[in-house]
Scaffold this active site. Structure first.
Site, PDB file in Angstrom:
ATOM      1  N   CYS A   1      47.889  11.895 -22.895  1.00 28.49           N
ATOM      2  CA  CYS A   1      47.296  10.703 -22.288  1.00 28.49           C
ATOM      3  C   CYS A   1      46.386   9.974 -23.274  1.00 28.49           C
ATOM      4  CB  CYS A   1      46.457  11.063 -21.065  1.00 28.49           C
ATOM      5  SG  CYS A   1      47.125  12.383 -20.077  1.00 28.49           S
ATOM      6  N   ASP A   2      45.586  10.731 -24.024  1.00 31.86           N
ATOM      7  CA  ASP A   2      44.509  10.100 -24.796  1.00 31.86           C
ATOM      8  C   ASP A   2      44.652  10.198 -26.302  1.00 31.86           C
ATOM      9  OD1 ASP A   2      43.309   9.590 -22.333  1.00 31.86           O
ATOM     10  OD2 ASP A   2      42.319  11.538 -22.321  1.00 31.86           O
TER      11      ASP A   2
ATOM     12  N   CYS B   1      43.779  16.041 -22.094  1.00 34.04           N
ATOM     13  CA  CYS B   1      45.194  15.651 -22.156  1.00 34.04           C
ATOM     14  C   CYS B   1      45.506  14.917 -23.454  1.00 34.04           C
ATOM     15  CB  CYS B   1      45.528  14.789 -20.942  1.00 34.04           C
ATOM     16  SG  CYS B   1      47.219  14.214 -20.927  1.00 34.04           S
TER      17      CYS B   1
END
Ligand code: NAP
Length: 317
Positions: free
Chosen positions: A148-149, A145
């Protein structure tokens, strides 16, 4: 979803909607307006869209962050809840079965709910590469992701595997914060919308490696690079695997819901399935040419709620 299921005392609902993405929230809006009391159970606010860095094809939002759109869906659906005495709860559904004409929904928090009808809108799961080093280095430089990261890799050389819209939008976001981004595309073409491809082509920080598959991810405690199938070693510190999704319908295994050859739920034009009272909407279905888009999921959520309404009226009379 401000509360979890343990705060609920009511156990039976005419309708339970499983999934809090665009399809589930839209089904809830329509269900509220039909005054169908329902419970919406979700475990990720907004589903996949909350992880999209930017969305530019869901009208009338010219450009909106995925998480922001997810919040808007929830706020909109919440504003109608009072019309139907319904609730949104945070929990994960473990199993759906059917007993005495009622669906039984079991959750991770140990709750059992029953419903006359179900709308399943659980979306799909992320695919993995299944190459050496992937499992060991997941969370240590390997991620599925970008949204997200990605931020944790600012200033570093990174790679993105995939040639679809997720990989393309992910690479463009990473190019804003990283000096070098490699894209590993397994064929000689990308699947991503041409508009993203053009932006990638014009971005000097992104190098697209066509006809290139990652064979191994190397590194001990953290990612140090990848080895491609043709034996090249490329040094990088973060690798994002954005190679699409698959349907995971283990939770309804015992219901006998028909699927297509790829495991997507086979639906009729009104989003009903071969199991009476069981409807599905969004990415988990085989409807609409399996075009996995927010605009499509929203439409399917509306149709499913309408069909559930008709069904509930029929069984009442
Ligand atoms: P996708 O469209 O299914 O694309 C998956 C990509 O990964 C393809 O390029 C595919 O290659 C590649 N791939 C699959 N398995 C692979 C493997 N084992 N090794 C290497 N490459 C592999 O998935 P997605 O990009 O996640 O998009 C899913 C849906 O969400 C689409 O409908 C998309 O339009 C939508 N979406 C929209 C946005 C946006 O507009 N902001 C953002 C994200 C997603 P092949 O082409 O060779 O199969």
């Amino acid at each position: 979803m401000s509360k979890n299921t343990s705060s609920l005392t009511q156990t039976h609902f005419p309708l339970i909607i499983i999934g809090a993405g665009p399809a589930g929230y839209t089904a809830s809006i329509y269900a509220s307006r039909y005054k169908i009391q329902h419970l919406l159970i979700g475990n990720i606010l907004g589903g996949q869209i909350s992880k999209a860095s930017v969305i530019e094809n869901y009208p009338p939002f010219k450009s909106i962050k995925g998480y922001e759109l997810a919040l808007k869906f929830r706020e909109h659906a919440e504003s109608f809840l009072q019309h139907s005495g319904s609730s949104f709860v945070f929990d994960t559904v473990k199993k759906v079965t059917k007993k005495d004409n009622r669906f039984v929904v079991e959750t991770q928090l140990g709750k059992h709910f029953t419903a006359d009808a179900i709308i399943l809108a659980i979306g799909v799961k992320k695919r993995q590469l299944n190459v050496p080093g992937e499992a060991k280095l997941m969370g240590k430089g390997v991620s599925t992701c970008v949204t997200c990261d990605g931020f944790f890799y600012r200033g570093k050389t990174v790679g993105v595997v995939g040639g679809g819209d997720s990989a393309a939008t992910g690479a463009l976001y990473l190019a804003e914060i990283c000096p070098k981004v490699y894209m590993f595309v397994r064929r000689d073409v990308m699947r991503a919308e041409p508009i993203w491809q053009e932006k990638i082509k014009n971005n000097p920080k992104i190098t697209v490696l066509y006809n290139t598959e990652v064979a191994e991810i190397i590194g001990d405690q953290k990612v140090e690079g990848v080895i491609t199938k043709d034996g090249k070693k490329i040094d990088l510190e973060g690798l994002f695997i954005e190679i699409g999704h698959y349907p995971d319908i283990g939770i309804i295994e015992e219901l006998g819901v028909r699927t297509d050859e790829e495991g997507y739920i086979a639906v009729n034009p009104d989003m009903s399935t071969n199991v009476k009272g069981f409807f599905a909407a969004g990415d988990i279905t085989n409807a609409n040419n399996k075009f996995k888009q927010i605009a499509v999921a929203v439409g399917e959520g509306a149709v499913a709620a309408n069909a559930a309404f008709n069904y509930l009226q029929r069984i009442k009379s």
